[in-house]
Design a protein around this motif. Sequence first.
Motif, PDB file in Angstrom:
ATOM      1  N   GLY A  21      45.932 -33.722 -13.223  1.00 50.31           N
ATOM      2  CA  GLY A  21      46.049 -33.531 -14.667  1.00 50.31           C
ATOM      3  C   GLY A  21      47.014 -34.541 -15.258  1.00 50.31           C
ATOM      4  N   ASP A  22      47.229 -34.437 -16.537  1.00 50.34           N
ATOM      5  CA  ASP A  22      48.167 -35.314 -17.221  1.00 50.34           C
ATOM      6  C   ASP A  22      49.105 -34.494 -18.090  1.00 50.34           C
ATOM      7  OD1 ASP A  22      47.533 -38.157 -16.589  1.00 50.34           O
ATOM      8  OD2 ASP A  22      45.544 -37.540 -17.290  1.00 50.34           O
ATOM      9  N   TYR A  23      50.274 -35.037 -18.326  1.00 49.84           N
ATOM     10  CA  TYR A  23      51.263 -34.367 -19.170  1.00 49.84           C
ATOM     11  C   TYR A  23      51.759 -35.319 -20.262  1.00 49.84           C
ATOM     12  CZ  TYR A  23      54.535 -36.722 -15.949  1.00 49.84           C
ATOM     13  OH  TYR A  23      55.201 -37.644 -15.197  1.00 49.84           O
ATOM     14  N   LEU A  24      52.201 -34.717 -21.330  1.00 48.26           N
ATOM     15  CA  LEU A  24      52.827 -35.402 -22.454  1.00 48.26           C
ATOM     16  C   LEU A  24      53.958 -34.482 -22.907  1.00 48.26           C
ATOM     17  CD1 LEU A  24      52.981 -37.491 -24.762  1.00 48.26           C
ATOM     18  CD2 LEU A  24      51.249 -36.140 -25.942  1.00 48.26           C
ATOM     19  N   LEU A  25      55.191 -34.903 -22.669  1.00 46.11           N
ATOM     20  CA  LEU A  25      56.334 -34.019 -22.876  1.00 46.11           C
ATOM     21  C   LEU A  25      57.418 -34.663 -23.725  1.00 46.11           C
ATOM     22  CD1 LEU A  25      56.567 -32.867 -19.158  1.00 46.11           C
ATOM     23  CD2 LEU A  25      55.593 -31.565 -21.049  1.00 46.11           C
TER      24      LEU A  25
END
Length: 134
Positions: A16-20
């Motif tokens: 998956g990918d994250y944007l934090l």
Amino acid sequence: MHTQRALCACIHRLAGDYLLIAKENQPTLHEDIADLFEDPRPDRRRWQQAETWEKGHGRLEHRQITCSPDLNDWLEDEWEGVEQVFRLKRSIRLLKTHQLRHEVVYGLSSLSMQHAPPERLLRLVRDHWSIEIV
């Protein structure tokens, strides 16, 4: 709340990918990213920018995002899968009172600059209440 190393590692390992957003709960991360963007001497050839203007709900909002892959090697040991960091500047003018408010936030993402150029990253941050499949 979700800007945690273990969560990033889990998301990355599950493809998956994250944007934090880097907030006060991760002061070192916040400071590292802020230092990069405030340094007047870096080689900015790999940096990319985008901006939007929106008028609605009684206000005019200007958003400008600057993205960089320059901290990837520095952050990689603790933030698995990191591909870019960003600085987002927001200026909000209330149209009735002409009051102006400025905000700056910093963040990181596992989305590469090729998969999420600044225009897309800006939209993803803006649409933070929705779920995006990448």
